[in-house]
Design a protein around this motif. Structure first.
Motif, PDB file in Angstrom:
ATOM      1  N   MET A  28       2.550 -10.127   4.920  1.00 40.51           N
ATOM      2  CA  MET A  28       2.522  -8.970   4.546  1.00 40.51           C
ATOM      3  C   MET A  28       3.074  -7.329   5.270  1.00 40.51           C
ATOM      4  O   MET A  28       3.154  -6.201   4.830  1.00 40.51           O
ATOM      5  CB  MET A  28       0.395  -8.335   5.315  1.00 40.51           C
ATOM      6  CG  MET A  28      -0.163  -8.876   5.129  1.00 40.51           C
ATOM      7  SD  MET A  28      -1.896  -8.768   5.277  1.00 40.51           S
ATOM      8  CE  MET A  28      -1.505  -9.761   7.216  1.00 40.51           C
ATOM      9  N   VAL A  29       3.614  -7.693   6.210  1.00 40.45           N
ATOM     10  CA  VAL A  29       4.236  -6.473   7.082  1.00 40.45           C
ATOM     11  C   VAL A  29       5.746  -6.498   5.769  1.00 40.45           C
ATOM     12  O   VAL A  29       5.994  -5.409   5.721  1.00 40.45           O
ATOM     13  CB  VAL A  29       5.069  -6.730   8.215  1.00 40.45           C
ATOM     14  CG1 VAL A  29       5.793  -5.924   8.829  1.00 40.45           C
ATOM     15  CG2 VAL A  29       3.871  -7.429   9.011  1.00 40.45           C
ATOM     16  N   ILE A  32       4.301  -3.887   2.394  1.00 45.26           N
ATOM     17  CA  ILE A  32       3.600  -2.959   3.337  1.00 45.26           C
ATOM     18  C   ILE A  32       5.061  -1.873   3.776  1.00 45.26           C
ATOM     19  O   ILE A  32       5.043  -0.987   3.219  1.00 45.26           O
ATOM     20  CB  ILE A  32       2.833  -3.085   4.539  1.00 45.26           C
ATOM     21  CG1 ILE A  32       1.293  -3.591   5.018  1.00 45.26           C
ATOM     22  CG2 ILE A  32       2.992  -1.639   5.207  1.00 45.26           C
ATOM     23  CD1 ILE A  32       0.450  -3.547   6.392  1.00 45.26           C
ATOM     24  N   VAL A  35       6.257  -1.110   0.284  1.00 48.50           N
ATOM     25  CA  VAL A  35       5.576  -0.514  -0.892  1.00 48.50           C
ATOM     26  C   VAL A  35       6.130   1.434  -0.034  1.00 48.50           C
ATOM     27  O   VAL A  35       5.746   2.548  -0.524  1.00 48.50           O
ATOM     28  CB  VAL A  35       4.084  -0.706   0.263  1.00 48.50           C
ATOM     29  CG1 VAL A  35       3.344   0.657  -1.056  1.00 48.50           C
ATOM     30  CG2 VAL A  35       3.966  -1.668  -1.413  1.00 48.50           C
ATOM     31  N   PHE A  36       6.053   1.328   1.322  1.00 51.20           N
ATOM     32  CA  PHE A  36       6.338   2.703   1.608  1.00 51.20           C
ATOM     33  C   PHE A  36       7.828   3.037   2.556  1.00 51.20           C
ATOM     34  O   PHE A  36       7.854   4.128   2.601  1.00 51.20           O
ATOM     35  CB  PHE A  36       5.252   2.841   2.856  1.00 51.20           C
ATOM     36  CG  PHE A  36       4.285   2.643   2.984  1.00 51.20           C
ATOM     37  CD1 PHE A  36       3.134   3.842   2.738  1.00 51.20           C
ATOM     38  CD2 PHE A  36       3.644   1.466   3.005  1.00 51.20           C
ATOM     39  CE1 PHE A  36       1.653   3.228   2.499  1.00 51.20           C
ATOM     40  CE2 PHE A  36       1.812   1.383   3.026  1.00 51.20           C
ATOM     41  CZ  PHE A  36       0.954   2.089   2.371  1.00 51.20           C
ATOM     42  N   PHE A 101       4.686  -2.214  13.438  1.00 45.38           N
ATOM     43  CA  PHE A 101       4.327  -3.181  12.110  1.00 45.38           C
ATOM     44  C   PHE A 101       2.876  -4.663  12.973  1.00 45.38           C
ATOM     45  O   PHE A 101       2.216  -4.967  13.130  1.00 45.38           O
ATOM     46  CB  PHE A 101       4.262  -3.449  10.924  1.00 45.38           C
ATOM     47  CG  PHE A 101       3.689  -1.979  10.102  1.00 45.38           C
ATOM     48  CD1 PHE A 101       2.384  -1.369   9.896  1.00 45.38           C
ATOM     49  CD2 PHE A 101       5.064  -1.506   9.206  1.00 45.38           C
ATOM     50  CE1 PHE A 101       2.457  -0.011   8.931  1.00 45.38           C
ATOM     51  CE2 PHE A 101       4.757  -0.542   8.899  1.00 45.38           C
ATOM     52  CZ  PHE A 101       3.569  -0.085   8.499  1.00 45.38           C
TER      53      PHE A 101
END
Length: 171
Positions: A28-29, A32, A35-36, A101
């Motif tokens: 997930m990290v 993320i 994406v960002f 994160f």
């Protein structure tokens, strides 16, 4: 302490999903961050410029047109240096964000997991026939003390192990 006939299906589902969530934190990290923290327009422009300069450089004969070749080569080296400095600063930002994160997700994970293990330690998540895991049944039932039961501690360990193996297969 839980009654022998009690099953806590809702807790079973929550613990299963929570353990899988914990196993998927690194994935997930990574998503993320992708994406960002995309590549900046300047980096994309520099990569395109480097690609074009390399193509132009490959079309020129070094021995026949040395001055033109050297000029393009200097431009190429300058663009590579700019991209490297830009990438280094972007890498530092990515590392800081990754650490942040991880700290956030693992802190939340630790607090919720400790809460679950402490407050529901005597709950029976589900029961299995006692003879299936005969010599190790007491380990699976720990700390419920109910024979044939699966306790939250062992179920958390099992589902986290399975989730991490799934993540390793995916990655």
């Amino acid at each position: 302490m839980a009654d022998i006939t009690d099953y806590n299906f809702n807790l079973f589902i929550f613990v299963t999903f929570w353990s899988l969530f914990n196993a998927f934190i690194p994935l997930m990290v990574k998503v993320i961050l992708n994406v960002f923290l995309n590549e900046t327009k300047m980096e994309t422009s520099l990569r395109r410029q480097i690609r074009d300069l390399k193509t132009e450089l490959s079309d020129i004969s070094m021995s026949d047109e040395f001055a033109k070749y050297a000029k393009i080569d200097r431009k190429l080296n300058k663009a590579k240096d700019q991209l490297k400095s830009q990438s280094d600063s972007q890498t530092i930002v990515r590392i800081k964000a990754r650490v942040l994160f991880y700290v956030i997700f693992y802190s939340i994970s630790a607090v919720v997991t400790v809460y679950l293990l402490w407050n529901y330690r005597y709950e029976v998540l589900f029961r299995i026939p006692e003879h299936l895991f005969y010599p190790f049944g007491f380990i699976l039932a720990f700390p419920t003390g109910v024979s044939g039961a699966i306790g939250i501690t062992s179920w958390t360990a099992i589902t986290t192990f399975i989730g991490r193996n799934i993540v390793n297969l995916i990655s």
